[in-house]
Design a protein around this motif. Sequence first.
Motif, PDB file in Angstrom:
ATOM      1  N   MET A 260     -18.307  -2.672  37.211  1.00 50.75           N
ATOM      2  CA  MET A 260     -18.053  -3.959  37.194  1.00 50.75           C
ATOM      3  C   MET A 260     -17.394  -4.255  38.595  1.00 50.75           C
ATOM      4  O   MET A 260     -16.816  -3.666  39.375  1.00 50.75           O
ATOM      5  CB  MET A 260     -16.584  -4.050  36.426  1.00 50.75           C
TER       6      MET A 260
ATOM      7  N   GLY B 204     -17.042  13.256  37.593  1.00 46.67           N
ATOM      8  CA  GLY B 204     -16.643  14.095  38.652  1.00 46.67           C
ATOM      9  C   GLY B 204     -16.848  15.551  38.200  1.00 46.67           C
ATOM     10  O   GLY B 204     -17.647  16.234  38.860  1.00 46.67           O
TER      11      GLY B 204
ATOM     12  N   GLU C  56     -11.798  20.888  29.258  1.00 47.36           N
ATOM     13  CA  GLU C  56     -11.546  19.473  29.075  1.00 47.36           C
ATOM     14  C   GLU C  56     -10.421  19.057  27.932  1.00 47.36           C
ATOM     15  O   GLU C  56     -10.856  19.737  26.766  1.00 47.36           O
ATOM     16  CB  GLU C  56     -12.945  18.829  28.523  1.00 47.36           C
TER      17      GLU C  56
ATOM     18  N   ASP D 112     -11.050  10.862  40.952  1.00 50.51           N
ATOM     19  CA  ASP D 112      -9.788   9.927  40.811  1.00 50.51           C
ATOM     20  C   ASP D 112      -8.665  10.800  41.007  1.00 50.51           C
ATOM     21  O   ASP D 112      -7.489  10.310  41.333  1.00 50.51           O
ATOM     22  CB  ASP D 112      -9.829   9.258  39.352  1.00 50.51           C
TER      23      ASP D 112
HETATM   24  C1  LIG Z   1     -11.113  -0.859  34.572  1.00 51.57           C
HETATM   25  C2  LIG Z   1     -11.882   0.033  35.434  1.00 51.57           C
HETATM   26  C3  LIG Z   1     -13.435  -0.281  35.493  1.00 51.57           C
HETATM   27  C4  LIG Z   1     -14.241   0.402  36.294  1.00 51.57           C
HETATM   28  N1  LIG Z   1     -15.502   0.156  36.663  1.00 51.57           N
HETATM   29  C5  LIG Z   1     -16.287   1.022  37.439  1.00 51.57           C
HETATM   30  C6  LIG Z   1     -17.470   0.669  37.682  1.00 51.57           C
HETATM   31  O1  LIG Z   1     -18.005  -0.364  37.108  1.00 51.57           O
HETATM   32  N2  LIG Z   1     -17.953   1.541  38.551  1.00 51.57           N
HETATM   33  C7  LIG Z   1     -17.890   2.703  38.936  1.00 51.57           C
HETATM   34  O2  LIG Z   1     -18.445   3.507  39.712  1.00 51.57           O
HETATM   35  N3  LIG Z   1     -16.277   2.974  38.794  1.00 51.57           N
HETATM   36  C8  LIG Z   1     -15.539   2.368  37.876  1.00 51.57           C
HETATM   37  N4  LIG Z   1     -14.484   2.568  37.572  1.00 51.57           N
HETATM   38  C9  LIG Z   1     -13.826   3.822  38.188  1.00 51.57           C
HETATM   39  C10 LIG Z   1     -14.354   5.070  37.499  1.00 51.57           C
HETATM   40  O3  LIG Z   1     -14.188   4.966  35.907  1.00 51.57           O
HETATM   41  C11 LIG Z   1     -13.677   6.128  38.002  1.00 51.57           C
HETATM   42  O4  LIG Z   1     -13.228   6.259  39.214  1.00 51.57           O
HETATM   43  C12 LIG Z   1     -14.229   7.627  37.283  1.00 51.57           C
HETATM   44  O5  LIG Z   1     -14.414   7.757  36.023  1.00 51.57           O
HETATM   45  C13 LIG Z   1     -13.519   8.669  37.767  1.00 51.57           C
HETATM   46  O6  LIG Z   1     -14.119   9.994  37.473  1.00 51.57           O
HETATM   47  P1  LIG Z   1     -13.471  11.290  37.336  1.00 51.57           P
HETATM   48  O7  LIG Z   1     -14.312  12.234  36.822  1.00 51.57           O
HETATM   49  O8  LIG Z   1     -12.741  11.580  38.565  1.00 51.57           O
HETATM   50  O9  LIG Z   1     -12.249  10.941  36.207  1.00 51.57           O
HETATM   51  P2  LIG Z   1     -12.413  10.442  34.720  1.00 51.57           P
HETATM   52  O10 LIG Z   1     -13.529   9.760  34.344  1.00 51.57           O
HETATM   53  O11 LIG Z   1     -11.144   9.820  34.435  1.00 51.57           O
HETATM   54  O12 LIG Z   1     -12.225  11.962  33.904  1.00 51.57           O
HETATM   55  C14 LIG Z   1     -11.105  12.908  33.972  1.00 51.57           C
HETATM   56  C15 LIG Z   1     -11.550  13.735  32.731  1.00 51.57           C
HETATM   57  O13 LIG Z   1     -10.500  14.797  32.578  1.00 51.57           O
HETATM   58  C16 LIG Z   1     -10.113  15.029  31.550  1.00 51.57           C
HETATM   59  N5  LIG Z   1      -8.520  15.479  31.496  1.00 51.57           N
HETATM   60  C17 LIG Z   1      -7.521  14.270  31.644  1.00 51.57           C
HETATM   61  N6  LIG Z   1      -6.632  15.419  31.890  1.00 51.57           N
HETATM   62  C18 LIG Z   1      -6.866  16.664  31.442  1.00 51.57           C
HETATM   63  C19 LIG Z   1      -6.252  17.953  31.626  1.00 51.57           C
HETATM   64  N7  LIG Z   1      -4.904  17.997  31.786  1.00 51.57           N
HETATM   65  N8  LIG Z   1      -6.908  19.020  31.483  1.00 51.57           N
HETATM   66  C20 LIG Z   1      -8.453  18.986  31.299  1.00 51.57           C
HETATM   67  N9  LIG Z   1      -8.964  17.945  31.072  1.00 51.57           N
HETATM   68  C21 LIG Z   1      -8.169  16.614  31.517  1.00 51.57           C
HETATM   69  C22 LIG Z   1      -9.925  13.566  30.646  1.00 51.57           C
HETATM   70  O14 LIG Z   1     -10.262  13.637  29.384  1.00 51.57           O
HETATM   71  C23 LIG Z   1     -11.449  13.197  31.406  1.00 51.57           C
HETATM   72  O15 LIG Z   1     -12.503  13.710  30.492  1.00 51.57           O
HETATM   73  C24 LIG Z   1     -13.777   1.651  36.715  1.00 51.57           C
HETATM   74  C25 LIG Z   1     -12.134   2.065  36.577  1.00 51.57           C
HETATM   75  C26 LIG Z   1     -11.390   1.089  35.675  1.00 51.57           C
HETATM   76  C27 LIG Z   1     -10.051   1.559  35.850  1.00 51.57           C
END
Ligand SMILES: Cc1cc2nc3c(=O)[nH]c(=O)nc-3n(C[C@H](O)[C@H](O)[C@H](O)COP(=O)(O)OP(=O)(O)OC[C@H]3O[C@@H](n4cnc5c(N)ncnc54)[C@H](O)[C@@H]3O)c2cc1C
Length: 406
Positions: free
Chosen positions: A1, A45, A64, A319
């Motif tokens: 987005m 990630g 997870e 994140d």
């Molecule tokens: C409204 C919105 C729109 C977005 N649109 C885009 C876009 O269009 N393009 C883009 O590139 N990015 C977009 N983003 C950003 C993107 O979604 C995130 O940056 C990305 O998902 C980060 O990945 P991550 O693996 O760090 O975290 P996450 O995707 O949040 O994954 C974290 C994982 O850890 C798990 N978890 C949580 N707590 C625990 C725990 N204690 N123990 C074990 N597991 C746990 C969760 O269930 C999840 O599976 C958007 C964000 C928002 C808020």
Amino acid sequence: MTYPLRVRIREETEKQAMPQTSVRDDRAPQSRAGRPILVLGGGVGGMSFAISASRAGWPVHVVEADPNWRVYGAGITVTGPTYRAFRTLGILDELKAQGFHVTEGGRLCAPDGTPVADLQDRPIQPDLPVSGGIMRPDLHAILSGLTRAAGVKVSLGLTATEWMDVGDKVEARFSDGSTGTYDFVVAADGAFSKARTFLFPDAPKPTYTGQYCWRVVAKRPPEIDRSHFFVGAPVTCGLVPVTQDRMYMWLLENRPTMHWVDEATAYKRLAELLAPFGGPVAAVRDGLGPDSLVNVRPLEATMLPKEFWVKGRSILIGDAAHATTPHLASGAGIAVEDALVLAEELERQPNDIPAAFRAFTDRRFERCRLVVESSIAIGKAQQDHVSPEIMGAMMAKAQAALLADI
Ligand SMILES: Cc1cc2nc3c(=O)[nH]c(=O)nc-3n(C[C@H](O)[C@H](O)[C@H](O)COP(=O)(O)OP(=O)(O)OC[C@H]3O[C@@H](n4cnc5c(N)ncnc54)[C@H](O)[C@@H]3O)c2cc1C
């Protein structure tokens, strides 16, 4: 987005040993260094890192929290740098097969739907799309399938409750009472990371940035053949194709403070916010009803100072370290980049984990800060009703910087 958009992958606190329970870890495979890597969080990630590290010969155990390993059903925008990272990860073909990808820049439209300008964006590499979109569950299915195929051990419905460095290894305890011994820990548990709080109780938490993001999936009319951005109304919105027959709409609403949104009636509020629009956005509005799957959430962001990224043999990625707002559509992209760079630094220094962590942090910090700080600034400009020209220039500057190698 996002608005229209535009890397060479170069390529301890030591505490008392945790008392062992009688439950031995029988989940984790044996390692290259004799011990597996523990990855907390199976999001974009965590999965990307698990795939990369596993391919490099490390045994990996992903833990997870979600017992069903789901993601919510919104679309996600893919930008040039994210395509480049997905190509390095090896999922470009699957991505292309399942999402919607274009070689043109986005289209700017007036609120009534009249096209105003086509953006002349170029691909980051000659044979990559310029931008595109995919449904989050489809991207999740690609990544989770590859994670399992890479031989990664995945434990669902589990979290780590505590862990500590003991010499050159980590002893972890899990929510089911079991324990395990690992080489090191990669915390990828998202913006509201419990790992971050466990490791750094004083680390900054995500803060509200003044906007709510609304998203809904709709049928794609043929004319929405690329990202469309509707500017000039009190709220900004866009349409992004995600498959041949579907697109998602995003809308950013300015709100000084956070408030509770009733999910059951969210579609009514979204329809009100869409009142100023005509054309294809009006068609989405007119199709809203009680069955519409409207996703709405406040935008919160944080950029952890470097000293909160690493503690002994634990490191934060994605994140958990740098949660951004979606104004550059780059949060998932930089999470994948983190995964690739960390795997690469570990490959370079497999016997010196602290050195690999330092090298990772040095390579990633400024780039991630650019994404988070620019995204927040663009959101602030929207709230201040800055002219589309100035906002366009802010975006173009950040996007140009993101073309650099990672
Ligand atoms: C409204 C919105 C729109 C977005 N649109 C885009 C876009 O269009 N393009 C883009 O590139 N990015 C977009 N983003 C950003 C993107 O979604 C995130 O940056 C990305 O998902 C980060 O990945 P991550 O693996 O760090 O975290 P996450 O995707 O949040 O994954 C974290 C994982 O850890 C798990 N978890 C949580 N707590 C625990 C725990 N204690 N123990 C074990 N597991 C746990 C969760 O269930 C999840 O599976 C958007 C964000 C928002 C808020």
